[in-house]
Design a protein around this motif. Structure first.
Motif, mmCIF file in Angstrom:
data_model
loop_
_atom_site.group_PDB
_atom_site.id
_atom_site.type_symbol
_atom_site.label_atom_id
_atom_site.label_comp_id
_atom_site.label_asym_id
_atom_site.label_seq_id
_atom_site.Cartn_x
_atom_site.Cartn_y
_atom_site.Cartn_z
ATOM 1 N N UNK A 161 0.796 -1.220 0.000
ATOM 2 C CA UNK A 161 0.000 0.000 0.000
ATOM 3 C C UNK A 161 0.825 1.264 0.000
ATOM 4 N N UNK A 162 2.080 1.165 -0.475
ATOM 5 C CA UNK A 162 2.973 2.325 -0.475
ATOM 6 C C UNK A 162 4.136 2.075 -1.432
ATOM 7 N N UNK A 163 4.809 3.164 -1.830
ATOM 8 C CA UNK A 163 5.988 3.066 -2.693
ATOM 9 C C UNK A 163 7.156 2.491 -1.896
ATOM 10 N N UNK A 164 7.840 1.486 -2.446
ATOM 11 C CA UNK A 164 8.942 0.834 -1.750
ATOM 12 C C UNK A 164 10.211 0.754 -2.599
ATOM 13 N N UNK A 165 10.088 0.844 -3.919
ATOM 14 C CA UNK A 165 11.237 0.636 -4.790
ATOM 15 C C UNK A 165 12.063 1.912 -4.953
ATOM 16 N N UNK A 166 13.334 1.720 -5.186
ATOM 17 C CA UNK A 166 14.274 2.812 -5.454
ATOM 18 C C UNK A 166 13.878 3.515 -6.747
ATOM 19 N N UNK A 167 14.047 4.844 -6.808
ATOM 20 C CA UNK A 167 13.592 5.626 -7.950
ATOM 21 C C UNK A 167 14.693 6.540 -8.463
ATOM 22 N N UNK A 168 14.508 7.023 -9.678
ATOM 23 C CA UNK A 168 15.446 8.000 -10.245
ATOM 24 C C UNK A 168 15.475 9.259 -9.380
ATOM 25 N N UNK A 169 14.322 9.653 -8.861
ATOM 26 C CA UNK A 169 14.268 10.839 -8.014
ATOM 27 C C UNK A 169 15.089 10.717 -6.745
ATOM 28 N N UNK A 170 15.416 9.476 -6.358
ATOM 29 C CA UNK A 170 16.199 9.243 -5.141
ATOM 30 C C UNK A 170 17.701 9.356 -5.364
ATOM 31 N N UNK A 171 18.138 9.391 -6.623
ATOM 32 C CA UNK A 171 19.548 9.187 -6.952
ATOM 33 C C UNK A 171 20.380 10.466 -6.875
ATOM 34 N N UNK A 172 20.383 11.104 -5.720
ATOM 35 C CA UNK A 172 21.117 12.347 -5.592
ATOM 36 C C UNK A 172 21.886 12.370 -4.280
ATOM 37 N N UNK A 173 23.195 12.534 -4.380
ATOM 38 C CA UNK A 173 24.046 12.743 -3.214
ATOM 39 C C UNK A 173 24.071 11.576 -2.241
ATOM 40 N N UNK A 174 24.514 11.856 -1.027
ATOM 41 C CA UNK A 174 24.656 10.833 -0.003
ATOM 42 C C UNK A 174 23.303 10.251 0.394
ATOM 43 N N UNK A 175 22.271 11.051 0.321
ATOM 44 C CA UNK A 175 20.939 10.519 0.625
ATOM 45 C C UNK A 175 20.536 9.484 -0.415
ATOM 46 N N UNK A 176 20.962 9.694 -1.650
ATOM 47 C CA UNK A 176 20.706 8.708 -2.678
ATOM 48 C C UNK A 176 21.365 7.383 -2.356
ATOM 49 N N UNK A 177 22.594 7.429 -1.811
ATOM 50 C CA UNK A 177 23.287 6.208 -1.397
ATOM 51 C C UNK A 177 22.510 5.533 -0.270
ATOM 52 N N UNK A 178 21.989 6.334 0.652
ATOM 53 C CA UNK A 178 21.212 5.790 1.766
ATOM 54 C C UNK A 178 19.961 5.083 1.250
ATOM 55 N N UNK A 179 19.237 5.740 0.341
ATOM 56 C CA UNK A 179 18.045 5.122 -0.243
ATOM 57 C C UNK A 179 18.409 3.816 -0.944
ATOM 58 N N UNK A 180 19.541 3.824 -1.664
ATOM 59 C CA UNK A 180 19.968 2.634 -2.381
ATOM 60 C C UNK A 180 20.288 1.481 -1.441
#
Length: 569
Positions: A161-180
């Protein structure tokens, strides 16, 4: 910012494979181990969600301030881009103004990115779930339907019932690494499963081997069955016999042989792979091509004897994240090249590279052979930006550098030289032709007229490539190689205009047919399908069909004739 941006690179998830294989190994050891992983995954799920949410900036939940140094995470979720919140069952007897040509008996299909769930962090246009809009036409009457492509990714997120997959919008900086890293842990602990793919099937459409395929270049295609009433049924991913062979969102079908040609790119070597599929949909060749960097290659082209691949300057680098940048970034110092490869090459030893001025190309109109030259017609950009971040604007802040414009490249086989010719100063994109001329010399190209100040299509331009251009800046007057301009009108935004010939044959005039595009009137909130006379480009449409639902901005469309619908496998 450019309207058209890179599709999600397949290889972004390359490092997930190790985690996936590890999980599979654990699953195969014993039911006890499987149970332990399931328990760990279930217990860890809230923790992963907490990490995701705590990593997100406040302005990823609300509209940002006027600080141009921050992104607008909702740019592709507002206005014309805003997704629809539900599917539409087949709705018949739609209002029709004018008369629908008989040659349009069949189904017009458009695919758009339409996120089923609100993104946790930033959102990029290619992050949305694949959503099909269909217009079934029979004997002058029309019906409409809208459905999600039932991808493995969507089905898993439906469970949560929610977004769970990694996205292009997530791919920025150290936070992007965290999301990954959170994404990798979700895979390893069984919260998510990528064994059946992780793509959104939201970008392109092609009909091959009696199947309609929904395409996303970071995954295998999904086969879509068009039912008698025009409705869509997702049949599943198409497996071409290789676990690693994915497919571009822009494969080319040879109109004479029926073969399909494609490619895919990734962030690990080999960065680029060229593909040949038989008429029957069998993967015949998979040829790794040696390039120095992992680059975004969204499109390519074929001629009767060659394939043209593009090693351009939009580069994918993990180290960008460490430097606080986006994973995908335009590199003005990287050399741009066109590669010419024999269509049936067994390896890349015969490829010839032609260096061109630094640029990015998202879409080509066509290519063909002419004497000792190979000609490529493309929408070329001097610069491009895949995010809404100020740091990626051109150094001069000259937005014209991001304007996609029509160019011709001539690759000279005898000398190895290449020439570049500017064909139009209008901002245009998603060029289309009469597809009976794919890989062969054609005269006419149709492209969407693009207002790059508001990031929307405002009309359609017809080019006659046999005529010399009049390079008047943003001049919409007919003249030179501009044979016609159709404008959608104030507050009305269009989409890719696909060409359908009046008779399914190359024996008629090349431009004897119709252009079909979905148009949204933002002033009153209504969407329509507009049918334009491709020969005359008359300002009055041949027909307009009113739709019961909004069709938001999206990517590509196709037309399936009644014969193709009848022959579906």
């Amino acid at each position: 910012m450019s309207l058209l941006v890179s599709a999600h690179p397949r290889s972004l998830y390359h490092h997930c494979w190790a985690g996936r294989k590890s999980l599979k190994t654990c699953r195969s050891t014993s039911s006890t181990t499987l149970s332990i992983h399931a328990q760990i995954g279930t217990s860890a799920r809230p923790l992963f969600d907490l990490i995701n949410h705590s990593t997100v900036d406040d302005d990823a939940h609300d509209h940002p301030s006027n600080d141009n140094n921050k992104p607008n995470p909702h740019f592709y979720l507002d206005g014309y881009y805003a997704p629809v919140d539900q599917e539409t069952n087949p709705t018949s007897d739609l209002p029709v103004s004018g008369s629908i040509p008989e040659c349009l008996n069949g189904e017009i299909v458009r695919i758009v990115p339409n996120p089923r769930f609100n993104p946790i962090a930033n959102y990029q246009w290619f992050d949305g779930d694949g959503f099909l809009h269909g217009l079934k036409i029979k004997d002058g009457k029309a019906s409409y339907v809208a459905r999600f492509v039932q991808t493995s990714r969507l089905q898993q997120e439906e469970v949560y019932g929610a977004a769970k997959f990694f996205k292009i919008g997530d791919m920025h900086g150290m936070k992007g690494i965290c999301f990954g890293l959170v994404f990798l842990l979700r895979i390893m602990l069984g919260v998510l499963d990528i064994s059946n793919g992780f793509g959104t099937a939201n970008t392109g459409l092609v009909y091959h081997n009696n199947k309609l395929l929904a395409l996303y270049e970071a995954d295998k295609p999904y086969a879509i069955k068009v039912l008698e009433d025009g409705d869509f049924k997702t049949m599943g991913r198409v497996n071409y016999g290789s676990p690693t062979d994915y497919l571009t969102a822009h494969p080319k079908i040879d109109p004479v042989t029926g073969e399909m040609f494609g490619f895919y790119y990734q962030i690990v070597s080999p960065y680029l792979t060229y593909q040949v599929f038989s008429k029957e949909g069998i993967l015949m060749e998979s040829v790794p091509i040696t390039v120095r960097d992992s680059v975004v290659m969204h499109d390519f082209a074929i001629t009767e004897n060659y394939a043209i691949v593009m090693d351009l300057s939009l580069v994918i680098k993990f180290k960008n994240l460490i430097h606080g940048e986006h994973l995908i970034k335009f590199d003005p110092n990287k050399e741009s090249r066109l590669g010419l490869l024999p269509r049936y090459a067994k390896d890349d030893s015969q490829i010839r590279w032609f260096t061109i001025p630094t640029c990015m190309i998202f879409h080509n109109a066509n290519a063909w052979e002419e004497g000792d030259e190979v000609v490529l017609v493309s929408c070329r950009m001097q610069w491009t930006n895949v995010t809404m971040w100020k740091e990626y604007l051109p150094p001069t802040n000259d937005m014209d550098l991001e304007s996609p414009q029509l160019y011709e490249f001539r690759l000279k086989l005898d000398t190895g030289q290449v020439t570049q010719k500017h064909l139009s100063t209008l901002a245009i994109e998603v060029p289309r032709i009469n597809e009976y001329y794919i890989g062969r010399k054609q005269q006419y190209t149709y492209a969407c007229l693009y207002d790059d100040m508001i990031d929307k299509f405002i009309g359609v331009v017809k080019y006659d490539l046999s005529l010399e251009p009049h390079l008047h800046t943003r001049d919409l007057r007919v003249g030179g190689n501009i044979k016609g301009v159709f404008l959608h009108g104030k507050g009305r935004w269009g989409s890719e205009a696909i060409f359908v010939p009046r008779i399914a044959s190359k024996e008629i005039l090349e431009d004897d047919g119709y252009l079909i595009c979905f148009v949204h009137d933002e002033r009153i909130g209504n969407s329509e399908v507009v049918i334009i006379d491709a020969k005359t480009m008359a300002s009055k449409p041949v027909a307009v069909i009113s739709l019961p639902s909004k069709v938001p901005s999206g990517f590509h469309s196709t037309f399936l004739s009644q014969e193709q619908l009848d022959n579906q496998s």
